[in-house]
Design an enzyme around this catalytic site. Structure first.
Site, mmCIF file in Angstrom:
data_model
loop_
_atom_site.group_PDB
_atom_site.id
_atom_site.type_symbol
_atom_site.label_atom_id
_atom_site.label_comp_id
_atom_site.label_asym_id
_atom_site.label_seq_id
_atom_site.Cartn_x
_atom_site.Cartn_y
_atom_site.Cartn_z
ATOM 1 C CE LYS A 1 52.140 23.160 23.959
ATOM 2 N NZ LYS A 1 52.237 21.758 24.424
ATOM 3 N NE ARG B 1 57.377 24.064 21.303
ATOM 4 C CZ ARG B 1 56.533 23.074 21.144
ATOM 5 N NH1 ARG B 1 56.819 21.889 21.595
ATOM 6 N NH2 ARG B 1 55.423 23.256 20.507
ATOM 7 N NE ARG C 1 47.880 15.077 19.272
ATOM 8 C CZ ARG C 1 48.722 16.007 19.706
ATOM 9 N NH1 ARG C 1 48.278 17.205 19.977
ATOM 10 N NH2 ARG C 1 49.995 15.742 19.864
ATOM 11 N NE ARG D 1 51.253 16.158 16.378
ATOM 12 C CZ ARG D 1 51.368 17.181 17.224
ATOM 13 N NH1 ARG D 1 50.340 17.999 17.379
ATOM 14 N NH2 ARG D 1 52.469 17.415 17.898
ATOM 15 N NE ARG E 1 55.689 15.628 20.755
ATOM 16 C CZ ARG E 1 54.387 15.330 20.651
ATOM 17 N NH1 ARG E 1 54.014 14.125 20.274
ATOM 18 N NH2 ARG E 1 53.488 16.231 20.914
HETATM 19 P P1 AP5 Z 1 46.306 19.209 22.522
HETATM 20 O O1 AP5 Z 1 45.399 20.362 22.799
HETATM 21 O O2 AP5 Z 1 46.586 18.873 21.103
HETATM 22 O O3 AP5 Z 1 47.653 19.360 23.364
HETATM 23 P P2 AP5 Z 1 48.969 20.225 23.069
HETATM 24 O O4 AP5 Z 1 49.495 20.684 24.380
HETATM 25 O O5 AP5 Z 1 48.666 21.252 22.030
HETATM 26 O O6 AP5 Z 1 49.878 19.062 22.518
HETATM 27 P P3 AP5 Z 1 50.892 19.001 21.309
HETATM 28 O O7 AP5 Z 1 51.301 17.572 21.200
HETATM 29 O O8 AP5 Z 1 50.312 19.620 20.068
HETATM 30 O O9 AP5 Z 1 52.025 19.888 21.840
HETATM 31 P P4 AP5 Z 1 53.514 19.838 21.481
HETATM 32 O O10 AP5 Z 1 53.979 21.035 22.186
HETATM 33 O O11 AP5 Z 1 54.238 18.588 21.777
HETATM 34 O O12 AP5 Z 1 53.477 19.811 19.884
HETATM 35 P P5 AP5 Z 1 53.424 20.984 18.812
HETATM 36 O O13 AP5 Z 1 52.429 20.591 17.795
HETATM 37 O O14 AP5 Z 1 53.329 22.315 19.445
HETATM 38 O O15 AP5 Z 1 45.689 17.938 23.274
HETATM 39 C C1 AP5 Z 1 46.262 16.658 23.116
HETATM 40 C C2 AP5 Z 1 45.139 15.613 23.081
HETATM 41 O O16 AP5 Z 1 44.497 15.559 24.366
HETATM 42 C C3 AP5 Z 1 44.016 15.941 22.076
HETATM 43 O O17 AP5 Z 1 43.543 14.725 21.521
HETATM 44 C C4 AP5 Z 1 42.913 16.604 22.931
HETATM 45 O O18 AP5 Z 1 41.654 16.356 22.383
HETATM 46 C C5 AP5 Z 1 43.105 15.920 24.291
HETATM 47 N N1 AP5 Z 1 42.862 16.814 25.434
HETATM 48 C C6 AP5 Z 1 43.234 18.134 25.554
HETATM 49 N N2 AP5 Z 1 42.890 18.614 26.769
HETATM 50 C C7 AP5 Z 1 42.290 17.573 27.436
HETATM 51 C C8 AP5 Z 1 41.728 17.438 28.760
HETATM 52 N N3 AP5 Z 1 41.688 18.470 29.617
HETATM 53 N N4 AP5 Z 1 41.240 16.221 29.120
HETATM 54 C C9 AP5 Z 1 41.270 15.175 28.251
HETATM 55 N N5 AP5 Z 1 41.780 15.235 26.996
HETATM 56 C C10 AP5 Z 1 42.299 16.425 26.591
HETATM 57 O O19 AP5 Z 1 54.906 20.877 18.213
HETATM 58 C C11 AP5 Z 1 55.300 19.754 17.449
HETATM 59 C C12 AP5 Z 1 56.772 19.862 17.094
HETATM 60 O O20 AP5 Z 1 57.026 21.067 16.336
HETATM 61 C C13 AP5 Z 1 57.765 19.906 18.256
HETATM 62 O O21 AP5 Z 1 58.051 18.637 18.770
HETATM 63 C C14 AP5 Z 1 58.976 20.558 17.558
HETATM 64 O O22 AP5 Z 1 59.666 19.634 16.743
HETATM 65 C C15 AP5 Z 1 58.316 21.597 16.650
HETATM 66 N N6 AP5 Z 1 58.163 22.912 17.301
HETATM 67 C C16 AP5 Z 1 56.984 23.558 17.540
HETATM 68 N N7 AP5 Z 1 57.208 24.720 18.162
HETATM 69 C C17 AP5 Z 1 58.552 24.833 18.335
HETATM 70 C C18 AP5 Z 1 59.400 25.813 18.940
HETATM 71 N N8 AP5 Z 1 58.911 26.926 19.494
HETATM 72 N N9 AP5 Z 1 60.742 25.569 18.953
HETATM 73 C C19 AP5 Z 1 61.259 24.473 18.396
HETATM 74 N N10 AP5 Z 1 60.514 23.501 17.806
HETATM 75 C C20 AP5 Z 1 59.164 23.678 17.784
#
Ligand code: AP5
Length: 207
Positions: A13, A85, A120, A151, A162
């Site tokens: 994402k 979410r 990552r 992270r 997660r």
């Molecule tokens: P990346 O692009 O970072 O993936 P992502 O989907 O953004 O993953 P996240 O782990 O950031 O998502 P998440 O939803 O768990 O965490 P968030 O930070 O939003 O890619 C991941 C890795 O893969 C990178 O190294 C990248 O280089 C690589 N990659 C990407 N695409 C690739 C491909 N096609 N091929 C190969 N490699 C690839 O949220 C964290 C926490 O915040 C949550 O757990 C929760 O506690 C809180 N939170 C955030 N939003 C909310 C909400 N709306 N409600 C409640 N709690 C929330």
């Protein structure tokens, strides 16, 4: 252009949102980044949830996102990465007349997710994201791999939590947005370039 980036942890994402934001000159709003900033504040209420891989309560998230979307730079649109979410979070957008145009649903297998999240790493100086497993050859030679940081919630036990939370609380939104006619399914098992091209084709109505 109001777009949601949707999918399980590690689907890509954040990565694809950067490209979308650049192409359409709209802000990339990552709720994960917003929450991580909050954890730096003294007595932060969100830290315990995040470190355990749980969702931050809806009321807190709605307040944070509401404030961010009210800023001037969102007038022409935005790419919202990580929100909603839960069903109440999706309802919040509707109730506040925030009508989205597309929900980009990144579909990816669990093996790829685990591989991506466990590999990552972030460069603490530039904050650029790399991947030791899936994109190791894209790490520039001047970057010292030993200085890259992981992270807290990318540790194996938190990754598992997660993924469970995603299935139980977030996946129901797939049906929700399907019924609204907004869901755009994208095969995110391919390399990042291919994922981005698929998204642009969909947004430009070529598929
Ligand atoms: P990346 O692009 O970072 O993936 P992502 O989907 O953004 O993953 P996240 O782990 O950031 O998502 P998440 O939803 O768990 O965490 P968030 O930070 O939003 O890619 C991941 C890795 O893969 C990178 O190294 C990248 O280089 C690589 N990659 C990407 N695409 C690739 C491909 N096609 N091929 C190969 N490699 C690839 O949220 C964290 C926490 O915040 C949550 O757990 C929760 O506690 C809180 N939170 C955030 N939003 C909310 C909400 N709306 N409600 C409640 N709690 C929330």
């Amino acid at each position: 252009m109001k777009i949601l980036a949707f999918g399980p942890p590690g689907a890509g994402k954040g990565s694809v949102s950067e490209y979308i934001a650049k192409k359409y000159a709209i802000p990339h709003i990552s709720t994960g980044d917003i929450v991580r900033e909050e954890t730096k504040k003294e007595g932060s209420k969100v830290t315990p949830y995040m470190s355990k891989g749980q969702l931050v309560p809806d009321t807190i998230m709605m307040e944070l996102v509401g404030e961010r979307l009210s800023r001037d730079d969102c007038e022409k649109g935005f790419i919202l990465d990580g929100f909603p979410r839960t069903i109440p979070q999706a309802e919040y957008l509707k109730e506040h007349n925030i009508h989205v145009d597309h929900v980009i649903n990144l579909q990816v297998g669990e093996e790829n997710v685990v591989d991506r999240l466990s590999g990552r790493r972030m460069d603490p100086k530039t904050r650029k994201i790399y991947n030791l497993n899936t994109m190791a050859d894209e790490i520039p030679p001047e970057v010292d791999k030993n200085s890259l940081v992981q992270r807290e919630d990318d540790k194996p036990e938190v990754i598992r939590k997660r993924l469970t939370v995603y299935k139980e609380q977030t996946e129901p939104l797939v049906d929700y947005y399907e019924k609204e006619g907004l869901l755009r399914n994208i095969d995110a098992n391919q390399p990042l370039d291919g994922v981005v091209q698929s998204i642009f084709s969909v947004l430009e109505n070529k598929t």
